[in-house]
Design a protein around this motif. Structure first.
Motif, PDB file in Angstrom:
ATOM      1  N   UNK A 199       5.042  30.392 -44.004  1.00  0.00           N
ATOM      2  CA  UNK A 199       5.308  28.974 -44.096  1.00  0.00           C
ATOM      3  C   UNK A 199       6.730  28.796 -44.588  1.00  0.00           C
ATOM      4  N   UNK A 200       7.404  27.805 -44.082  1.00  0.00           N
ATOM      5  CA  UNK A 200       8.733  27.474 -44.548  1.00  0.00           C
ATOM      6  C   UNK A 200       8.733  26.066 -45.119  1.00  0.00           C
ATOM      7  N   UNK A 201       9.057  25.944 -46.367  1.00  0.00           N
ATOM      8  CA  UNK A 201       9.195  24.649 -47.037  1.00  0.00           C
ATOM      9  C   UNK A 201      10.148  24.858 -48.205  1.00  0.00           C
ATOM     10  N   UNK A 202      11.457  24.780 -47.948  1.00  0.00           N
ATOM     11  CA  UNK A 202      12.414  25.073 -49.013  1.00  0.00           C
ATOM     12  C   UNK A 202      12.373  24.049 -50.138  1.00  0.00           C
ATOM     13  N   UNK A 203      12.798  24.489 -51.287  1.00  0.00           N
ATOM     14  CA  UNK A 203      12.983  23.610 -52.435  1.00  0.00           C
ATOM     15  C   UNK A 203      14.397  23.040 -52.310  1.00  0.00           C
ATOM     16  N   UNK A 204      14.535  21.722 -52.403  1.00  0.00           N
ATOM     17  CA  UNK A 204      15.830  21.063 -52.238  1.00  0.00           C
ATOM     18  C   UNK A 204      16.173  20.243 -53.477  1.00  0.00           C
ATOM     19  N   UNK A 205      17.425  19.833 -53.556  1.00  0.00           N
ATOM     20  CA  UNK A 205      17.905  19.014 -54.671  1.00  0.00           C
ATOM     21  C   UNK A 205      17.757  17.548 -54.282  1.00  0.00           C
ATOM     22  N   UNK A 206      17.160  16.766 -55.182  1.00  0.00           N
ATOM     23  CA  UNK A 206      16.957  15.339 -54.944  1.00  0.00           C
ATOM     24  C   UNK A 206      17.507  14.527 -56.111  1.00  0.00           C
ATOM     25  N   UNK A 207      17.693  13.243 -55.838  1.00  0.00           N
ATOM     26  CA  UNK A 207      18.081  12.289 -56.872  1.00  0.00           C
ATOM     27  C   UNK A 207      17.495  10.937 -56.484  1.00  0.00           C
ATOM     28  N   UNK A 208      17.667   9.951 -57.335  1.00  0.00           N
ATOM     29  CA  UNK A 208      17.207   8.605 -57.016  1.00  0.00           C
ATOM     30  C   UNK A 208      18.147   7.927 -56.032  1.00  0.00           C
ATOM     31  N   UNK A 209      17.659   6.926 -55.324  1.00  0.00           N
ATOM     32  CA  UNK A 209      18.477   6.268 -54.295  1.00  0.00           C
ATOM     33  C   UNK A 209      19.692   5.546 -54.868  1.00  0.00           C
ATOM     34  N   UNK A 210      19.669   5.222 -56.167  1.00  0.00           N
ATOM     35  CA  UNK A 210      20.806   4.544 -56.790  1.00  0.00           C
ATOM     36  C   UNK A 210      21.776   5.511 -57.469  1.00  0.00           C
ATOM     37  N   UNK A 211      21.509   6.791 -57.376  1.00  0.00           N
ATOM     38  CA  UNK A 211      22.387   7.806 -57.964  1.00  0.00           C
ATOM     39  C   UNK A 211      23.732   7.773 -57.237  1.00  0.00           C
ATOM     40  N   UNK A 212      24.837   7.992 -57.955  1.00  0.00           N
ATOM     41  CA  UNK A 212      26.158   7.985 -57.292  1.00  0.00           C
ATOM     42  C   UNK A 212      26.295   8.969 -56.132  1.00  0.00           C
ATOM     43  N   UNK A 251       9.861   8.544 -61.736  1.00  0.00           N
ATOM     44  CA  UNK A 251      10.279   7.429 -62.603  1.00  0.00           C
ATOM     45  C   UNK A 251      11.641   7.710 -63.237  1.00  0.00           C
ATOM     46  N   UNK A 252      11.848   8.937 -63.682  1.00  0.00           N
ATOM     47  CA  UNK A 252      13.145   9.296 -64.267  1.00  0.00           C
ATOM     48  C   UNK A 252      14.235   9.182 -63.215  1.00  0.00           C
ATOM     49  N   UNK A 253      13.988   9.734 -62.014  1.00  0.00           N
ATOM     50  CA  UNK A 253      14.990   9.690 -60.949  1.00  0.00           C
ATOM     51  C   UNK A 253      15.313   8.254 -60.530  1.00  0.00           C
ATOM     52  N   UNK A 254      14.318   7.384 -60.557  1.00  0.00           N
ATOM     53  CA  UNK A 254      14.536   5.993 -60.160  1.00  0.00           C
ATOM     54  C   UNK A 254      15.364   5.218 -61.179  1.00  0.00           C
ATOM     55  N   UNK A 255      15.331   5.653 -62.438  1.00  0.00           N
ATOM     56  CA  UNK A 255      15.971   4.867 -63.489  1.00  0.00           C
ATOM     57  C   UNK A 255      17.169   5.516 -64.168  1.00  0.00           C
ATOM     58  N   UNK A 256      17.378   6.787 -63.941  1.00  0.00           N
ATOM     59  CA  UNK A 256      18.453   7.503 -64.618  1.00  0.00           C
ATOM     60  C   UNK A 256      19.159   8.435 -63.637  1.00  0.00           C
ATOM     61  N   UNK A 257      20.398   8.809 -63.917  1.00  0.00           N
ATOM     62  CA  UNK A 257      21.161   9.641 -62.964  1.00  0.00           C
ATOM     63  C   UNK A 257      20.868  11.140 -63.069  1.00  0.00           C
ATOM     64  N   UNK A 258      19.605  11.502 -62.953  1.00  0.00           N
ATOM     65  CA  UNK A 258      19.196  12.904 -63.014  1.00  0.00           C
ATOM     66  C   UNK A 258      19.126  13.501 -61.612  1.00  0.00           C
ATOM     67  N   UNK A 259      19.153  14.818 -61.562  1.00  0.00           N
ATOM     68  CA  UNK A 259      18.890  15.585 -60.356  1.00  0.00           C
ATOM     69  C   UNK A 259      17.594  16.346 -60.582  1.00  0.00           C
ATOM     70  N   UNK A 260      16.923  16.703 -59.508  1.00  0.00           N
ATOM     71  CA  UNK A 260      15.673  17.462 -59.632  1.00  0.00           C
ATOM     72  C   UNK A 260      15.479  18.327 -58.389  1.00  0.00           C
ATOM     73  N   UNK A 261      14.519  19.223 -58.475  1.00  0.00           N
ATOM     74  CA  UNK A 261      14.125  20.053 -57.350  1.00  0.00           C
ATOM     75  C   UNK A 261      12.769  19.580 -56.831  1.00  0.00           C
ATOM     76  N   UNK A 262      12.605  19.684 -55.501  1.00  0.00           N
ATOM     77  CA  UNK A 262      11.345  19.263 -54.907  1.00  0.00           C
ATOM     78  C   UNK A 262      11.176  19.994 -53.569  1.00  0.00           C
ATOM     79  N   UNK A 263       9.951  20.344 -53.210  1.00  0.00           N
ATOM     80  CA  UNK A 263       9.750  20.897 -51.865  1.00  0.00           C
ATOM     81  C   UNK A 263      10.195  19.882 -50.813  1.00  0.00           C
ATOM     82  N   UNK A 264      10.838  20.367 -49.770  1.00  0.00           N
ATOM     83  CA  UNK A 264      11.387  19.489 -48.739  1.00  0.00           C
ATOM     84  C   UNK A 264      10.323  18.563 -48.141  1.00  0.00           C
ATOM     85  N   UNK A 265       9.144  19.087 -47.835  1.00  0.00           N
ATOM     86  CA  UNK A 265       8.095  18.251 -47.243  1.00  0.00           C
ATOM     87  C   UNK A 265       7.706  17.108 -48.174  1.00  0.00           C
ATOM     88  N   UNK A 266       7.622  17.385 -49.458  1.00  0.00           N
ATOM     89  CA  UNK A 266       7.286  16.339 -50.443  1.00  0.00           C
ATOM     90  C   UNK A 266       8.426  15.341 -50.549  1.00  0.00           C
TER      91      UNK A 266
END
Length: 142
Positions: free
Chosen positions: A1-14, A70-85
């Motif tokens: 199976x291929x589902x890489x972990x990618x870097x995400x942020x909130x839509x309002x992040x710079x 919730x953190x990503x939506x309200x603060x300028x954090x980065x996170x990891x998440x599986x691409x499909x998710x």
């Protein structure tokens, strides 16, 4: 199976609206991190170190998807998440998947087994892997 972990942020992040993000653009930005013993943490830490970066002060650890969103939506954090998710949740909760060269981790999930195994867990494990793979394929098609 291929589902890489990618870097995400909130839509309002710079960085959210940028087509291309360089690793240097991540300097000093806080992360929502998995537990320190998790393979995703170790992969991210190694990738950042290879890029001359480290985790800044202000990072938090969380494995709760609703909390992370919730953190990503309200603060300028980065996170990891599986691409499909991340793709599935991008429209619903306003996540952005950052286009960072080389920033996808642990792409392939492999299962090794012997058909002659007498392990009673093997059939259930194979069934679970098949179900997950089917869901991944459906979510990528959506």
């Amino acid at each position: 199976m291929d589902d890489p972990i990618v870097v995400v942020c909130g839509r309002d992040h710079p960085l959210a609206s940028r087509r291309n993000v360089a690793t240097e653009d991540l300097a000093g930005l806080p992360w929502i991190l998995p537990p320190k013993e998790a393979p995703t943490y170790l992969a991210l830490q190694s990738w950042l170190a290879d890029s001359g970066l480290a985790f800044p002060d202000g990072c938090v650890q969380s494995i709760s998807l609703p909390t992370n969103e919730a953190i990503l939506a309200n603060y300028p954090f980065l996170a990891l998440m599986p691409l499909a998710v991340a793709r599935k949740r991008a429209g619903r909760v306003g996540l952005a998947i950052l286009a960072i060269p080389g920033a996808s981790f642990l792409e392939t999930v492999q299962l090794f087994y012997s058909t002659s195994s007498v392990n009673s867990v093997l059939p259930a494990a194979l069934e679970c892997v098949g179900a997950v793979q089917e869901r991944l394929c459906r979510s990528i098609a959506d």
